[in-house]
Design an enzyme around this catalytic site. Structure first.
Site, PDB file in Angstrom:
ATOM      1  CD  GLU A 167      -2.487   1.473   0.102  1.00 22.42           C
ATOM      2  OE1 GLU A 167      -3.417   0.310   0.154  1.00 22.42           O
ATOM      3  OE2 GLU A 167      -2.072   2.164  -0.527  1.00 22.42           O
ATOM      4  CB  CYS A 288       5.180   4.128   7.348  1.00 24.45           C
ATOM      5  SG  CYS A 288       3.433   3.267   7.607  1.00 24.45           S
TER       6      CYS A 288
END
Ligand code: NAD
Ligand code: UGA
Length: 459
Positions: A167, A288
């Site tokens: 993603e 992230c």
């Protein structure tokens, strides 16, 4: 198509809601009962622009369901997305225990027929094969089988392939990014799985839900499992390195008297470099970049390779998190007994996510140096999530924040901060000093009002 998304965080819930919006039937599964209750009532547990609207629409049209029952999700779907968290372990490696639990659970509930199991979570290279093994282990355990998982599956007529579908959405624009992706990456050794995944994404590939439907179709990269897994890490590592690069240039600009905003514009117009991700500031954070760059370094290390460039990107970022403190010390000299106001707390605008937010470092360091810290953040101040924070008073509006401050630091570039009544705020402050940690504000305007403006790399 019938889809199950397991894990309804920033990625899972957005993916599930968007796929339902494109016409598929989606069952979202989460093991957090509170979240499931909230989603069933039509509310989103996260702040993400546009998400609640599409959730509510698809749920009302019976295309989107929420449950805590993994068995229900697995048995009623053909494509199963794993979208649980993969946080960093203290070693820097990725903590894959949540993926493991879900993979085992899927194995426990698999029934006769063919399914595609999709790794949407960001997982270390090699996880595709590992997930396959765990699923088969789960199945063998259920059957109390003496034979291997593969043989058990064959005997029961159970077939599945694993696909890596990383993603690339950004928090704060997750719905937009899902409908307007730069590319879709699909990695698998199974032809049938790749075909089903392409069918699943067809409406998005054809830009049926895009802002500009006249754009050419979205590029789909069909590859093997490991390359797909590596694409995700390489993309985040590159973007984080690009920001560290411009932050390093900003620090040199500060010393030589150049303006990094002009420099970024000047180099970014070279199409080989590009203008995006060249905004210097107080460093990258979030759930992230930090963990994925660390995981990449860790993987390289496992194979005896010293990832020097990535280590340097991390070091530059660590140092950059100090830059606001250095600038405050330069302006105010002693921070002990001073009051510092933070404009923004979240790691970036348009999100409620505080994971690895630079603001947390700032608060800790300012407290250590004896300063009092106040903050105002459009989302944190509203939702009350700041009640759990220590070392910072979360104010309800920008004027209460400015009142009695020795300096302000813009930490997050929320759009609202562009148009605050800075003239009034300057009058409420002890010293009208502002450190613009994102080079976001109008320097000229602030200086005219009487602010001492300090940017990053804009001496
Ligand atoms: P998150 O922490 O927001 O959400 C994870 C969800 O999984 C939670 O709701 C949790 O309750 C649920 N969960 C955990 N264990 C479960 C289980 N056994 N069964 C069912 N549900 C379970 O995570 P996120 O930010 O959405 O990230 C998910 C993955 O996607 C990570 O690997 C991350 O690196 C990757 N990713 C995240 C982003 C992002 O912007 N956040 C973007 C791209 C990729
Ligand atoms: C990032 C990537 O952009 C996504 O493609 C990816 O899917 C995601 O990580 C992920 O894997 O989770 P995100 O963390 O949501 O997305 O946010 P970004 O917009 O990339 O910003 C990350 C950090 O970098 C923020 O702290 C931001 O303030 C900082 N940043 C960003 C800069 O300092 N300068 C810039 O020019 C851009």
């Amino acid at each position: 198509m019938r889809v199950c998304v397991i894990g309804t965080g920033y990625v899972g819930l957005v993916t599930g809601a968007c796929l339902a919006h494109t016409g598929h039937h989606v069952i979202c599964v989460d093991n957090n009962e509170e979240k499931v209750k909230l989603m069933k009532s039509g509310r989103s547990p996260i702040y993400e622009p546009g998400l609640s609207e599409i959730m509510q629409k698809s749920a009302s049209e019976d295309r989107l369901e929420f449950t805590g029952d993994l068995k229900y999700g697995v048995t009623n779907s053909d494509i199963l997305f794993i979208a649980v968290g993969t946080p960093a372990l203290p070693s820097g490696d990725s903590d894959t225990r949540y993926v493991e639990a879900v993979a085992r659970g899927i194995g426990t509930h698999l029934n006769k027929g063919y399914k595609v199991i999709v790794n949407k979570s960001t997982v270390p290279i090699g996880s595709g094969d590992w997930v396959r093994m765990i699923v088969l282990d789960g199945l063998a355990e259920r059957e109390h089988s003496d034979t291997s998982g593969d043989e058990t599956a064959k005997r029961l007529g159970i077939e599945f392939d694993v696909v890596s579908n990383p993603e690339f959405l950004r928090e704060g624009s997750a719905v937009y990014d899902t409908f307007n992706p730069d590319r879709i990456v699909l990695g698998s050794n199974g032809k049938r799985a790749l075909q089903m995944m392409q069918e699943l994404y067809q409406p998005i590939v054809e830009r049926k839900f895009a802002e500009d439907a006249s754009m050419p179709p979205v590029s789909v990269v069909l590859t093997d499992l490991s390359s797909a897994e590596m694409i995700k890490y390489a993309a985040n590592a590159f973007l984080a390195t690009k920001i560290s690069f411009i932050n390093e240039i900003a620090n040199v600009c500060d010393r030589v008297g150049a303006d990094v905003v002009q420099v970024a514009k000047g180099i970014g117009l070279d199409t080989r470099i590009g203008t995006k991700f060249l905004q210097a500031g107080i460093g990258w954070g979030g759930s992230c970049f930090p963990k994925d760059v660390s995981a990449m370094i860790h993987t390289a290390d496992d194979y005896g390779y010293d990832a020097q460039l990535l280590k340097a990107a991390v070091d530059v970022n660590k140092r950059q998190r100090q830059i606001a403190i250095e600038k405050l010390q330069h302006e105010l000299k002693i921070l002990k007994g001073k009051t510092i106001g933070l404009l923004g707390l979240t790691f970036k605008p348009d999100t409620d996510d505080m994971r690895d937010a630079p603001a947390l470092n700032l608060i800790e360091q300012l407290n250590r140096l004896g300063a009092k810290v106040k903050a105002y953040d459009p989302i944190v101040s509203q939702t009350g999530i700041g009640q759990g924070f220590t070392g910072v008073v979360v104010e309800t509006d920008p004027h209460r924040l400015a009142d009695g401050c020795d300096a302000l630091v813009l930490v997050t570039d929320w759009q609202q901060f562009e148009t605050l009544d800075y003239e009034k705020m300057a009058k409420q402050m002890i010293n009208p000093v502002i450190i613009d940690g994102r080079n976001f504000l109008d320097r000229e305007k602030l200086e005219k009002i009487g602010f001492r403006y300090v940017g990053i790399g804009r001496s």
